[in-house]
Design a protein around this motif. Structure first.
Motif, PDB file in Angstrom:
ATOM      1  N   ALA A 309       0.820  -1.212   0.000  1.00 58.07           N
ATOM      2  CA  ALA A 309       0.000   0.000   0.000  1.00 58.07           C
ATOM      3  C   ALA A 309       0.853   1.261   0.000  1.00 58.07           C
ATOM      4  CB  ALA A 309      -0.933  -0.006   1.210  1.00 58.07           C
ATOM      5  N   LEU A 310       2.063   1.144   0.542  1.00 57.51           N
ATOM      6  CA  LEU A 310       2.974   2.294   0.601  1.00 57.51           C
ATOM      7  C   LEU A 310       4.016   2.266  -0.519  1.00 57.51           C
ATOM      8  CD1 LEU A 310       3.608   2.343   4.460  1.00 57.51           C
ATOM      9  CD2 LEU A 310       2.315   4.033   3.160  1.00 57.51           C
ATOM     10  N   ASP A 311       3.795   1.391  -1.498  1.00 62.05           N
ATOM     11  CA  ASP A 311       4.755   1.258  -2.609  1.00 62.05           C
ATOM     12  C   ASP A 311       6.183   1.025  -2.102  1.00 62.05           C
ATOM     13  OD1 ASP A 311       2.745   1.657  -4.553  1.00 62.05           O
ATOM     14  OD2 ASP A 311       2.911   3.827  -4.311  1.00 62.05           O
ATOM     15  N   ASP A 312       6.268   0.230  -1.041  1.00 59.00           N
ATOM     16  CA  ASP A 312       7.552  -0.118  -0.412  1.00 59.00           C
ATOM     17  C   ASP A 312       8.287   1.086   0.171  1.00 59.00           C
ATOM     18  OD1 ASP A 312       7.530  -2.898  -0.652  1.00 59.00           O
ATOM     19  OD2 ASP A 312       8.199  -2.795  -2.731  1.00 59.00           O
ATOM     20  N   GLN A 313       7.562   2.191   0.340  1.00 61.72           N
ATOM     21  CA  GLN A 313       8.162   3.381   0.955  1.00 61.72           C
ATOM     22  C   GLN A 313       7.696   3.487   2.414  1.00 61.72           C
ATOM     23  OE1 GLN A 313      10.439   5.290  -0.880  1.00 61.72           O
ATOM     24  NE2 GLN A 313      10.129   3.568  -2.281  1.00 61.72           N
ATOM     25  N   VAL A 314       8.096   2.524   3.224  1.00 58.92           N
ATOM     26  CA  VAL A 314       7.705   2.519   4.630  1.00 58.92           C
ATOM     27  C   VAL A 314       8.516   3.567   5.380  1.00 58.92           C
ATOM     28  CG1 VAL A 314       7.541   1.134   6.730  1.00 58.92           C
ATOM     29  CG2 VAL A 314       7.153   0.062   4.495  1.00 58.92           C
ATOM     30  N   PRO A 315       7.857   4.483   6.102  1.00 59.94           N
ATOM     31  CA  PRO A 315       8.599   5.506   6.837  1.00 59.94           C
ATOM     32  C   PRO A 315       9.615   4.892   7.796  1.00 59.94           C
ATOM     33  CG  PRO A 315       6.281   6.079   6.748  1.00 59.94           C
ATOM     34  CD  PRO A 315       6.390   4.701   6.184  1.00 59.94           C
ATOM     35  N   ALA A 316      10.705   5.584   8.000  1.00 58.46           N
ATOM     36  CA  ALA A 316      11.807   5.051   8.806  1.00 58.46           C
ATOM     37  C   ALA A 316      11.412   4.820  10.258  1.00 58.46           C
ATOM     38  CB  ALA A 316      12.995   6.017   8.737  1.00 58.46           C
ATOM     39  N   ASN A 317      10.406   5.542  10.754  1.00 61.35           N
ATOM     40  CA  ASN A 317      10.031   5.405  12.168  1.00 61.35           C
ATOM     41  C   ASN A 317       8.932   4.362  12.385  1.00 61.35           C
ATOM     42  OD1 ASN A 317       7.907   6.798  11.019  1.00 61.35           O
ATOM     43  ND2 ASN A 317       7.747   8.329  12.654  1.00 61.35           N
ATOM     44  N   VAL A 318       8.606   3.591  11.359  1.00 59.66           N
ATOM     45  CA  VAL A 318       7.521   2.602  11.437  1.00 59.66           C
ATOM     46  C   VAL A 318       8.093   1.201  11.635  1.00 59.66           C
ATOM     47  CG1 VAL A 318       5.669   1.457  10.145  1.00 59.66           C
ATOM     48  CG2 VAL A 318       5.881   3.963  10.108  1.00 59.66           C
ATOM     49  N   ARG A 319       7.468   0.441  12.549  1.00 52.89           N
ATOM     50  CA  ARG A 319       7.806  -0.962  12.756  1.00 52.89           C
ATOM     51  C   ARG A 319       6.544  -1.782  12.467  1.00 52.89           C
ATOM     52  NH1 ARG A 319      11.434   1.651  12.299  1.00 52.89           N
ATOM     53  NH2 ARG A 319      13.127   2.134  13.740  1.00 52.89           N
ATOM     54  N   LEU A 320       6.648  -2.668  11.482  1.00 54.57           N
ATOM     55  CA  LEU A 320       5.491  -3.454  11.046  1.00 54.57           C
ATOM     56  C   LEU A 320       5.428  -4.776  11.809  1.00 54.57           C
ATOM     57  CD1 LEU A 320       5.727  -2.940   7.173  1.00 54.57           C
ATOM     58  CD2 LEU A 320       4.245  -1.735   8.798  1.00 54.57           C
ATOM     59  N   ALA A 321       4.213  -5.174  12.169  1.00 56.21           N
ATOM     60  CA  ALA A 321       4.031  -6.428  12.901  1.00 56.21           C
ATOM     61  C   ALA A 321       2.777  -7.136  12.407  1.00 56.21           C
ATOM     62  CB  ALA A 321       3.929  -6.160  14.400  1.00 56.21           C
ATOM     63  N   GLY A 322       2.796  -8.448  12.457  1.00 63.17           N
ATOM     64  CA  GLY A 322       1.601  -9.239  12.169  1.00 63.17           C
ATOM     65  C   GLY A 322       0.791  -9.333  13.444  1.00 63.17           C
ATOM     66  N   PHE A 323       0.839 -10.478  14.104  1.00 63.04           N
ATOM     67  CA  PHE A 323       0.183 -10.626  15.402  1.00 63.04           C
ATOM     68  C   PHE A 323       1.159 -10.228  16.506  1.00 63.04           C
ATOM     69  CE2 PHE A 323      -2.080 -13.583  12.637  1.00 63.04           C
ATOM     70  CZ  PHE A 323      -3.390 -13.224  12.907  1.00 63.04           C
ATOM     71  N   VAL A 324       0.725  -9.343  17.367  1.00 60.41           N
ATOM     72  CA  VAL A 324       1.555  -8.912  18.487  1.00 60.41           C
ATOM     73  C   VAL A 324       0.653  -8.769  19.711  1.00 60.41           C
ATOM     74  CG1 VAL A 324       1.319  -6.502  17.759  1.00 60.41           C
ATOM     75  CG2 VAL A 324       3.140  -7.128  19.339  1.00 60.41           C
ATOM     76  N   PRO A 325       0.994  -9.418  20.824  1.00 61.67           N
ATOM     77  CA  PRO A 325       0.115  -9.377  22.009  1.00 61.67           C
ATOM     78  C   PRO A 325       0.069  -7.990  22.635  1.00 61.67           C
ATOM     79  CG  PRO A 325       2.153 -10.544  22.490  1.00 61.67           C
ATOM     80  CD  PRO A 325       2.170 -10.277  21.032  1.00 61.67           C
ATOM     81  N   PHE A 326      -1.124  -7.435  22.716  1.00 62.21           N
ATOM     82  CA  PHE A 326      -1.275  -6.104  23.286  1.00 62.21           C
ATOM     83  C   PHE A 326      -0.922  -6.071  24.765  1.00 62.21           C
ATOM     84  CE2 PHE A 326      -3.987  -3.191  20.419  1.00 62.21           C
ATOM     85  CZ  PHE A 326      -3.149  -3.466  19.359  1.00 62.21           C
ATOM     86  N   GLU A 327      -1.031  -7.204  25.450  1.00 58.31           N
ATOM     87  CA  GLU A 327      -0.657  -7.236  26.862  1.00 58.31           C
ATOM     88  C   GLU A 327       0.811  -6.879  27.042  1.00 58.31           C
ATOM     89  OE1 GLU A 327      -2.633  -7.739  29.720  1.00 58.31           O
ATOM     90  OE2 GLU A 327      -4.059  -7.265  28.131  1.00 58.31           O
ATOM     91  N   GLN A 328       1.628  -7.183  26.059  1.00 56.71           N
ATOM     92  CA  GLN A 328       3.046  -6.851  26.133  1.00 56.71           C
ATOM     93  C   GLN A 328       3.380  -5.537  25.434  1.00 56.71           C
ATOM     94  OE1 GLN A 328       3.467 -11.302  25.201  1.00 56.71           O
ATOM     95  NE2 GLN A 328       5.575 -10.639  25.446  1.00 56.71           N
ATOM     96  N   LEU A 329       2.569  -5.179  24.443  1.00 55.56           N
ATOM     97  CA  LEU A 329       2.856  -3.977  23.667  1.00 55.56           C
ATOM     98  C   LEU A 329       2.330  -2.705  24.329  1.00 55.56           C
ATOM     99  CD1 LEU A 329       3.881  -2.602  21.086  1.00 55.56           C
ATOM    100  CD2 LEU A 329       1.709  -3.226  19.993  1.00 55.56           C
ATOM    101  N   LEU A 330       1.099  -2.730  24.817  1.00 55.91           N
ATOM    102  CA  LEU A 330       0.489  -1.483  25.309  1.00 55.91           C
ATOM    103  C   LEU A 330       1.167  -0.897  26.547  1.00 55.91           C
ATOM    104  CD1 LEU A 330      -3.340  -1.760  24.650  1.00 55.91           C
ATOM    105  CD2 LEU A 330      -1.542  -0.688  23.295  1.00 55.91           C
ATOM    106  N   PRO A 331       1.760  -1.687  27.425  1.00 56.70           N
ATOM    107  CA  PRO A 331       2.491  -1.044  28.531  1.00 56.70           C
ATOM    108  C   PRO A 331       3.630  -0.146  28.056  1.00 56.70           C
ATOM    109  CG  PRO A 331       2.062  -3.331  29.067  1.00 56.70           C
ATOM    110  CD  PRO A 331       1.666  -3.148  27.626  1.00 56.70           C
ATOM    111  N   LEU A 332       4.052  -0.309  26.808  1.00 53.96           N
ATOM    112  CA  LEU A 332       5.134   0.507  26.256  1.00 53.96           C
ATOM    113  C   LEU A 332       4.621   1.640  25.381  1.00 53.96           C
ATOM    114  CD1 LEU A 332       7.427  -2.480  25.173  1.00 53.96           C
ATOM    115  CD2 LEU A 332       7.566  -1.155  27.298  1.00 53.96           C
TER     116      LEU A 332
END
Length: 448
Positions: A309-332
């Motif tokens: 969707a971004l024509d492979d121009q992913v912004p440098a500050n973006v980290r892409l993830a598939g499934f990621v547990p929010f219990e571990q992600l949201l505290p950060l």
């Protein structure tokens, strides 16, 4: 040991919270049978519950209703609600009711636990008085939809009235909404008549008043006060989720503990087929911001879809993830940008994370309105915001300490509730034959 039947509509937002409840009840030594779509067999079996699939002819998860779902995609949001009521709930109710009665005959449960869209559980409560049938406990996995003089009609996502003029306007709107929903109401009444029972109230009200308990998975700070709530309605707080110990941390995970703010963006587990709605605009909006953006796509091919969707121009500050547990992600996280799925928003509340929300389908406008009303975030009022609107909303939440303060207050309120204990108390009281004291589910001082 109690025998309990749990049933849920076959979509993740309905199954996941009830699966967590089933897991807790089995850990307490109770025997649980879980009735839902075949796709969820592994997930349910992992809870320790006995899994029973929906009959194939009405199982969405095996493609039985693919043609109907394709037709649904062409409809406007309110028309989708009508379609769902008639064709994804009512039409299947007689088959599900028949199967539920068969299960009760072989597995004499003292409690049936369901969620509001599981219409097929209601006839069980309507056929016999309490004490001569299983107790019916409904779990509020979405904003309560029952009518109230203290709120706007459910659906459009309007805030509660604050003036006499607004109350009069909402009264007029209720009449209009009643006319709009007259056809599905009549349709559902006909289906219930075919099952040998009478629906005693408008459908949205019946989903709250027919069950013996409606246990809402949130706290009072996130829900509109009502002086006319049904007797069985209680807050029990958001469900805690287990930490995924098998989740392999990506290489960039340590970056989330840096000084830069972390913005998480997701479109949930259902509306994630078109990331141009919210996720991609958010990545573009924050491309030059001094933040780290985690795009949680909730699907294994999600990162590749985003790159395309971004024509492979992913912004440098973006980290892409598939499934990621929010219990571990949201505290950060410092901000969660989401399309206002109820479960995801409740997880944010538990972790004290302020939000930016935008959603238009199902109950999402109502969830988004509550984010705005509770002061925990910004409501974009659209499922397809522009980049400027997203950037302004994220900047507002990051820079205005009121959002973080309110999020912290609601997190503290969430911590006062023990939802699993409240549910287990009902189950064990019912199994012991005692009349459950509904006041026991409520903290002193709660307002409805």
């Amino acid at each position: 040991m109690a025998k309990i039947i749990v049933t849920a509509g076959p979509v993740p937002g309905h199954v996941v919270p009830l699966a967590a409840i089933a897991a807790d009840l089995t850990k307490r030594g109770h025997e649980v049978l879980f009735y839902t779509g075949a796709q969820f067999e592994a997930q349910i079996s992992a809870t320790g519950a006995r899994f029973v699939p929906h009959p194939a002819e009405v199982d969405v998860t095996v493609g039985a209703l693919d043609a109907a779902l394709a037709e649904r995609e062409k409809l406007a949001p309110l028309e989708r609600i009508v379609f769902d009521i008639k064709h994804l709930a009512a039409d299947q109710a007689p088959i599900h009711d028949k199967r539920l009665q068969e299960l009760l005959a072989e597995f004499p449960a003292t409690v049936v636990i369901s969620e509001p869209m599981s219409f097929w559980a209601l006839p069980t409560a309507l056929r016999a008085p309490r004490g001569r049938r299983p107790l019916l406990v409904n779990i509020g996995i979405a904003p309560p939809a029952f009518s109230s003089a203290d709120t706007a009609p459910f659906g459009p996502g309007l805030l509660p009235p604050t003036t006499d003029e607004e109350r009069a306007s909402y009264d007029d709107m209720r009449v209009q909404m009643g006319a709009f929903f007259a056809d599905p109401q009549q349709y559902v009444e006909g289906v219930f008549t075919s099952m040998g029972v009478t629906l005693p109230a408008p459908l949205f009200d019946a989903m709250a008043t027919v069950p013996d308990h409606l246990l809402q998975l949130t706290v009072p700070a996130f829900e509109y006060p009502r002086g006319d709530a049904p007797e069985g309605f209680r807050f029990i707080g958001p469900l805690p989720a287990a930490t995924d110990s098998e989740f392999e941390l990506p290489d960039w995970w340590a970056e989330l503990s840096d000084d830069r703010p972390v913005v998480v963006v997701t479109q949930g587990t259902v509306e994630n087929g078109d990331f141009s709605q919210l996720l991609v605009p958010t990545l573009r909006a924050l491309a030059d911001a001094d933040v780290t953006v985690v795009a949680a796509t909730a699907r294994p091919d999600g990162p590749d879809m985003v790159r395309a969707a971004l024509d492979d121009q992913v912004p440098a500050n973006v980290r892409l993830a598939g499934f990621v547990p929010f219990e571990q992600l949201l505290p950060l996280a410092d901000v969660l940008v989401t399309n206002a799925g109820y479960g995801g928003v409740q997880t944010a509340l538990r972790h004290g994370v302020p939000l930016v929300v935008g959603g238009e389908t199902e109950d999402k406008p109502e969830v988004a309105a509550r984010v705005e009303w509770s002061g925990i975030g910004v409501n974009l009022h659209t499922a397809r915001p522009g980049t400027a609107a997203v950037r302004a909303a994220v900047d507002d939440v990051l820079n205005d300490p009121r959002y973080r303060k309110r999020a912290s207050e609601i997190r503290s309120q969430c911590a006062e509730y023990r939802p699993f204990d409240a549910i287990a108390d009902i189950v064990e009281q019912a199994t012991a034959g005692g009349e459950h004291s509904r006041l026991g589910l409520r903290r002193e001082g709660d307002e409805l």
